[in-house]
Design a protein around this motif. Structure first.
Motif, PDB file in Angstrom:
ATOM      1  N   ARG A 451       0.819  -1.225   0.000  1.00  8.90           N
ATOM      2  CA  ARG A 451       0.000   0.000   0.000  1.00  8.90           C
ATOM      3  C   ARG A 451       0.848   1.269   0.000  1.00  8.90           C
ATOM      4  N   GLU A 452       1.906   1.281   0.793  1.00 11.33           N
ATOM      5  CA  GLU A 452       2.655   2.505   1.006  1.00 11.33           C
ATOM      6  C   GLU A 452       4.010   2.528   0.304  1.00 11.33           C
ATOM      7  N   GLY A 453       4.481   1.367  -0.154  1.00  9.10           N
ATOM      8  CA  GLY A 453       5.815   1.312  -0.721  1.00  9.10           C
ATOM      9  C   GLY A 453       6.866   1.229   0.375  1.00  9.10           C
ATOM     10  N   SER A 454       8.116   1.199  -0.030  1.00 14.36           N
ATOM     11  CA  SER A 454       9.210   1.068   0.923  1.00 14.36           C
ATOM     12  C   SER A 454       9.433   2.365   1.686  1.00 14.36           C
ATOM     13  N   THR A 455       9.955   2.235   2.904  1.00  7.98           N
ATOM     14  CA  THR A 455      10.337   3.408   3.678  1.00  7.98           C
ATOM     15  C   THR A 455      11.609   3.988   3.080  1.00  7.98           C
ATOM     16  N   GLU A 456      11.631   5.285   2.885  1.00  7.32           N
ATOM     17  CA  GLU A 456      12.853   5.917   2.377  1.00  7.32           C
ATOM     18  C   GLU A 456      13.768   6.241   3.548  1.00  7.32           C
ATOM     19  N   PHE A 457      14.993   5.721   3.493  1.00  4.85           N
ATOM     20  CA  PHE A 457      15.953   5.931   4.572  1.00  4.85           C
ATOM     21  C   PHE A 457      16.779   7.178   4.294  1.00  4.85           C
ATOM     22  N   THR A 458      16.715   8.155   5.195  1.00  3.25           N
ATOM     23  CA  THR A 458      17.445   9.415   5.032  1.00  3.25           C
ATOM     24  C   THR A 458      18.618   9.521   6.004  1.00  3.25           C
ATOM     25  N   GLY A 459      18.898   8.433   6.728  1.00  2.00           N
ATOM     26  CA  GLY A 459      19.843   8.502   7.835  1.00  2.00           C
ATOM     27  C   GLY A 459      21.311   8.439   7.476  1.00  2.00           C
ATOM     28  N   TYR A 460      21.650   8.270   6.203  1.00  2.00           N
ATOM     29  CA  TYR A 460      23.066   8.296   5.862  1.00  2.00           C
ATOM     30  C   TYR A 460      23.649   9.691   6.074  1.00  2.00           C
ATOM     31  N   THR A 461      22.821  10.708   5.905  1.00  2.00           N
ATOM     32  CA  THR A 461      23.322  12.080   6.005  1.00  2.00           C
ATOM     33  C   THR A 461      22.672  12.878   7.115  1.00  2.00           C
ATOM     34  N   SER A 462      21.696  12.306   7.815  1.00  2.93           N
ATOM     35  CA  SER A 462      20.973  13.099   8.809  1.00  2.93           C
ATOM     36  C   SER A 462      20.600  12.241  10.009  1.00  2.93           C
ATOM     37  N   THR A 463      20.522  12.890  11.170  1.00  4.10           N
ATOM     38  CA  THR A 463      20.055  12.213  12.384  1.00  4.10           C
ATOM     39  C   THR A 463      18.685  12.708  12.805  1.00  4.10           C
ATOM     40  N   THR A 464      18.121  13.640  12.054  1.00  2.00           N
ATOM     41  CA  THR A 464      16.774  14.136  12.325  1.00  2.00           C
ATOM     42  C   THR A 464      15.995  14.186  11.024  1.00  2.00           C
ATOM     43  N   GLY A 465      14.701  14.328  11.128  1.00  2.00           N
ATOM     44  CA  GLY A 465      13.892  14.439   9.930  1.00  2.00           C
ATOM     45  C   GLY A 465      12.434  14.660  10.265  1.00  2.00           C
ATOM     46  N   GLU A 466      11.649  14.865   9.234  1.00  3.74           N
ATOM     47  CA  GLU A 466      10.205  14.963   9.362  1.00  3.74           C
ATOM     48  C   GLU A 466       9.582  13.940   8.436  1.00  3.74           C
ATOM     49  N   ALA A 467       8.418  13.440   8.821  1.00  6.05           N
ATOM     50  CA  ALA A 467       7.789  12.396   8.026  1.00  6.05           C
ATOM     51  C   ALA A 467       6.298  12.378   8.301  1.00  6.05           C
ATOM     52  N   ASP A 486       0.505   3.253  25.151  1.00 10.35           N
ATOM     53  CA  ASP A 486       0.390   2.182  24.153  1.00 10.35           C
ATOM     54  C   ASP A 486       1.772   1.789  23.619  1.00 10.35           C
ATOM     55  N   ALA A 487       2.025   0.489  23.613  1.00 12.97           N
ATOM     56  CA  ALA A 487       3.234  -0.053  22.988  1.00 12.97           C
ATOM     57  C   ALA A 487       2.884  -0.402  21.544  1.00 12.97           C
ATOM     58  N   VAL A 488       3.443   0.329  20.596  1.00 13.03           N
ATOM     59  CA  VAL A 488       3.067   0.171  19.190  1.00 13.03           C
ATOM     60  C   VAL A 488       4.305   0.238  18.303  1.00 13.03           C
ATOM     61  N   VAL A 489       4.064  -0.015  17.036  1.00 14.37           N
ATOM     62  CA  VAL A 489       5.080   0.163  15.999  1.00 14.37           C
ATOM     63  C   VAL A 489       4.576   1.242  15.051  1.00 14.37           C
ATOM     64  N   ILE A 490       5.391   2.269  14.835  1.00 15.28           N
ATOM     65  CA  ILE A 490       5.017   3.365  13.947  1.00 15.28           C
ATOM     66  C   ILE A 490       5.842   3.285  12.675  1.00 15.28           C
ATOM     67  N   LEU A 491       5.164   3.373  11.529  1.00 13.02           N
ATOM     68  CA  LEU A 491       5.846   3.413  10.238  1.00 13.02           C
ATOM     69  C   LEU A 491       5.581   4.758   9.576  1.00 13.02           C
ATOM     70  N   THR A 492       6.626   5.334   8.996  1.00 10.19           N
ATOM     71  CA  THR A 492       6.527   6.625   8.325  1.00 10.19           C
ATOM     72  C   THR A 492       7.014   6.494   6.885  1.00 10.19           C
ATOM     73  N   ASN A 493       6.704   7.500   6.090  1.00  7.39           N
ATOM     74  CA  ASN A 493       7.103   7.419   4.680  1.00  7.39           C
ATOM     75  C   ASN A 493       8.604   7.562   4.494  1.00  7.39           C
ATOM     76  N   GLN A 494       9.274   8.211   5.434  1.00 10.30           N
ATOM     77  CA  GLN A 494      10.723   8.346   5.383  1.00 10.30           C
ATOM     78  C   GLN A 494      11.237   8.424   6.811  1.00 10.30           C
ATOM     79  N   THR A 495      12.513   8.115   7.001  1.00  8.41           N
ATOM     80  CA  THR A 495      13.032   8.096   8.364  1.00  8.41           C
ATOM     81  C   THR A 495      14.543   8.153   8.378  1.00  8.41           C
ATOM     82  N   PRO A 496      15.129   8.810   9.389  1.00  2.00           N
ATOM     83  CA  PRO A 496      16.581   8.722   9.584  1.00  2.00           C
ATOM     84  C   PRO A 496      16.976   7.529  10.442  1.00  2.00           C
TER      85      PRO A 496
END
Length: 886
Positions: A451-467, A486-496
């Motif tokens: 449904r959402e596609g793969s998560t884009e990893f931005t962490g090679y160059t950054s330790t922070t981000g918005e998603a 609540d103990a949950v798992v959160i998925l975002t469209n991009q992440t460091p």
């Protein structure tokens, strides 16, 4: 002629002279709007300032912002090259007021710059306003003296801007330039408005309302201004041309393309040169801003733009890669305004050359197959979707390239058939995965990935981000929201956040929002190898799918992980240098506090081996060479000498990490394929120390090691231990080893003397409570003794002495130490035919609370846990001997 560079500089200087802070262009990867793939408008970098989430850089600002529109709803890719004003990359000139000035000054600045500073003919200009915005209408009329028909009221959303369904919004006022009646088209709002005669050159947005759910609910307390002017369009106006591609920048780039290909920009080839010029700009700027080609996310869009340009280079007959040779022309035209092009020129050229060489192989094969599949088709034919999918799936030929290649022949592609074949393949992949033994509940990750596609990893160059939050999983089930606790798992469209893989542990940190969410990320997993799943607990507030969130990894922890991971690469190289080329990695664990490295080797490392590996790795660390990253195909990487890591799965393209000093052949100390995060320079590792070496399995050894502060603290602890030993010995740390060795030797001597004394005492018969040293039992001599504190190792020598003394007989001794009993029995050789020492020992061991015991008929030994029964053990042998001898 006024150059594009002059126009940019003039615009910025005008607004700077009118109190605006000049703001440098933000990178093309948006940090203030996670819902966007690329910055696609001049106001995007200021979004949080307009919404109040951030403090504006100044009350009023101006910028020339790089923009890309090639994905999502703002996708101009397919039109580029065939129209006068479509681009994938463009520059947006803008002036902004953050609650400072409003409509009157914004309109005044626009009119002054266009007509007074730049000298445009007012008769050529037409203005639009939102149909209910009487204020803007009156201001324009007063300033320009235009007749009412030159200030056109537009009742549609085209003249009403909104940041989204919720947030700031307001009416727009657009300025159009009339290129002349020799071009078909009419003014905005007329039946001929779609023509090219009247071209919008500037849009003034008056942010004055707040809306919720697409309904205006209030006036903004601080009305603001956002404007946007495409530099390509105004350059065409000021350079007296109608077509953006006839402006100076594009003419220079197209001229370079013509020169290198030897093909004029005429006829059918005209569009190809334009595509190359436009896509050269977008790909080069994206590469300069850190986007690299891949099969997912932004990297996929970049590769798609690249390949479209490369195909047009192929159509022009370029026999060798072309794009990288055009980069110098681009740097000449735009490098002064955008120095990142100059800094990144070498990388840009390298990536473009490699991508084009790889793509040419795909293109040649794909076009040949495409010709075979469409050989009998005429104009109006349709390529079956299954064929297009086979080209994509088997040969790596993208669908849009198939469409583009057939367009000139008037042949279409069955898109529905292609989509159906794609869906069928996904279903087959899901079915195969279900049979792999994974838990059924894990199928949820397939649903999210499809449904959402793969998560884009931005962490090679950054330790922070918005998603943007795309999914929330609780107890193995997707939910729409989660609240405090609540103990949950959160998925975002991009992440460091790095997801655990390749031996490297996942990142920890926090996810938060200005509205009060605090989500503690304890680790990050990587389901299916392409989703990044943030595992943790909602500490405060709440979160729901669709929320825009801030992501912050634990940077200190990441730095420790990076140091450990990079150290594994140096260790691998050092082990191969020391032990031989047979050494290969067999596994690893890279955590923040330590790392372990498993490798093939048939025997333990010597102290000299360990010392040599440590010295070599630390020498590379002290050299502090930069760590290089390149993207290559796996085959090319291995051919270049890169080592593939154990357990990694490699796709069409891999990251190749080079670190350490270069050798005689120009190859770096370590070159490996690796998708993990690494230090920027080897010196960032700080220090390296091996703390253990052991066996894992046959032929596999394991090193456990520390780096940086962890290694330093380990060495400090060892130093403190040495000092404590020295203090106890009343000597210096330097002399402590010799003093300890001396004490050990002295102890050995004293222990031997004590054993000899006990043995002599035992032989003298005064150390037992089992009766006289020798007894006569049924005509057989028997000696039984219990000796406190005798080393069990002395039992056999003691019994040998007893046998010599007795000549013929049976001797039994029980040594008692720490409450346990060690028991041994000896039978002289002449009696072994009648008695077995093993049988006697087992009786004594049983009396001591133990089991078993063994040896030979003439000598046997065992033990038991209850040393207080030592006399009973001796008695048991005596009684057995009496029975057998009777």
């Amino acid at each position: 002629m006024t150059s594009t560079n002059d126009i940019r500089r003039s615009f910025l200087d005008y607004f700077a002279s009118n109190g605006h802070a000049e703001i440098a262009s933000a990178p093309l990867v948006p940090f203030s709007d996670p819902t966007l793939m690329f910055v696609n408008a001049g106001m995007v970098p200021f979004k949080n300032a307009f919404t109040g989430l951030e403090t504006p850089p100044a009350p009023r600002a101006t910028s020339s912002q790089k923009c890309v529109r090639a994905g999502g709803k703002h996708n101009d890719l397919d039109n580029v090259g065939y129209t006068a004003r479509h681009h994938t990359f463009f520059e947006m000139l803008g002036n902004f007021s953050f609650g400072d000035y409003f409509k009157e000054q914004a309109i005044h600045h626009a009119w002054t710059l266009l007509t007074k500073e730049w000298g445009l003919n007012p008769a050529r200009l037409t203005v639009t306003v939102y149909h209910t915005d009487d204020e803007a209408f009156d201001l324009w009329k007063k300033l320009t003296g235009f007749a009412d028909e030159k200030i056109i009221r537009i009742p549609t959303k085209d003249n009403f801007w909104a940041m989204g369904s919720d947030g700031p919004c307001g009416p727009c006022s657009e300025i159009f330039y009339d290129h002349g009646d020799h071009i078909w088209g009419g003014p905005p709002g007329s039946p001929e408005e779609e023509g090219d005669r009247f071209v919008e050159i500037w849009n003034l947005v008056f942010m004055q309302y707040e809306q919720a759910a697409d309904e205006i609910v209030a006036d903004l307390p601080k009305p603001s201004i956002d404007t946007g002017m495409g530099i390509e369009r105004i350059a065409a106006v000021m350079q007296g041309v109608h077509d953006n591609y006839d402006t100076d920048t594009f003419k220079a780039l197209i001229g370079a393309s013509v020169s290198l290909t030897g093909v004029k920009a005429e006829g059918d080839q005209r569009a190809s040169h334009r595509v190359i010029a436009d896509h050269l700009r977008s790909t080069s700027f994206l590469l300069a801003d850190g986007v690299l080609p891949s099969n997912e996310g932004r990297g996929y869009v970049l590769r798609r733009i690249m390949r479209r340009a490369m195909r047009h280079a192929h159509l022009l007959g370029a026999s060798e890669p072309l794009m990288h040779r055009l980069v110098p022309a681009l740097v000449t035209e735009m490098g002064q305004a955008y120095p990142e092009l100059v800094r990144g020129q070498a990388l840009i050229q390298e990536v473009l050359e490699r991508e084009e060489a790889q793509f040419r192989r795909t293109l040649d094969k794909g076009l040949k197959l495409l010709d075979e599949a469409t050989g009998d088709m005429g104009e109006g034919g349709t390529l079956p979707g299954e064929t297009a999918f086979k080209l994509y799936d088997t040969y790596g030929f993208p669908y849009d390239l198939t469409e583009d290649a057939l367009r000139s022949r008037g042949i279409g592609v069955d898109k529905d058939g292609f989509d159906a074949a794609m869906a069928q393949q996904k279903a087959a992949a899901r079915a195969a995965w279900k049979g792999s033994g994974e838990a059924a509940s894990e199928e949820i990750w397939f649903d999210i990935a499809e449904r959402e596609g793969s998560t884009e990893f931005t962490g090679y160059t950054s330790t922070t981000g918005e998603a943007a939050v795309v999914a929330i999983v609780k107890d193995g089930v997707e939910v729409q929201s989660a609240g405090e606790g609540d103990a949950v798992v959160i998925l975002t469209n991009q992440t460091p956040f790095y997801g655990e893989s390749g031996g490297q542990t996942g990142d920890a940190g926090r996810i938060w929002t200005p509205e009060g969410l605090e989500f503690t990320v304890t680790t990050t997993n990587k389901p299916l190898g392409r989703l990044h799943a943030h595992v943790g607990t909602v500490a405060k507030g709440s979160v729901k799918v669709g929320d825009a969130v801030h992501l912050v990894i634990d940077a200190d922890r990441r730095d420790r992980i990076r140091a450990n991971h990079s150290a594994t690469h140096l260790v691998h190289a050092a082990l191969r240098n020391r032990l031989g080329g047979h050494v290969t990695q067999k596994g690893s664990l890279v955590a923040d506090d330590r790392f372990r490295f498993d490798f093939s080797h048939p025997k333990p490392l010597t102290e000299e081996d360990i010392a040599a590996v440590e010295a070599e790795v630390n020498a590379e660390i002290r050299a502090n060479e930069a760590v290089g990253t390149r993207l290559m195909t796996p085959d090319d990487a291995v051919a270049a000498g890169a080592l593939a890591l154990f357990g990694e799965k490699y796709g069409d393209e891999v990251r190749v990490l080079s670190m350490g000093r270069k050798g005689g052949e120009g190859r770096c100390y370590s070159v490996e394929l690796c998708g993990g995060t690494h230090v920027r320079a080897t010196g960032d590792i700080g220090l390296f120390k091996i703390v253990s070496e052991s066996a894992v399995s046959s032929g596999v050894r394991r090193i456990e090691a520390l780096t940086g502060e962890g290694a330093r603290q380990w060495l400090v602890a060892r130093d403190e231990a040495v000092r404590a030993i020295a203090n106890a010995l009343k000597t210096s740390p330097d002399e402590a080893p010799a003093r300890v060795a001396s004490l050990v030797e002295e102890r050995k001597r004293l222990e031997k003397e004590l054993a000899d004394a006990k043995r002599a005492l035992a032989l003298g018969g005064g150390a037992g409570d089992a009766g006289p040293a020798d007894e006569d039992i049924g005509g057989v001599a028997f000696s039984g003794q219990v000796i406190e504190g005798l080393d069990p190792k002395e039992l056999r020598p003691l019994l040998d002495d007893a046998k010599k003394r007795m000549g013929s007989g049976v001797a039994a001794v029980c040594a008692v130490n720490d409450g346990k009993g060690a028991f041994a029995v000896a039978v002289t050789d002449d009696l072994t035919g009648r008695f077995s020492a093993v049988d006697f020992v087992r009786l004594g061991v049983e009396a001591l609370g133990g089991k078993g015991g063994g040896g030979r008929p003439d000598m046997a030994q065992g033990g038991g846990p209850d040393g207080s029964k030592a006399a009973d053990a001796i008695a048991a042998v005596r009684e057995a001997l009496a029975k057998v001898s009777a």
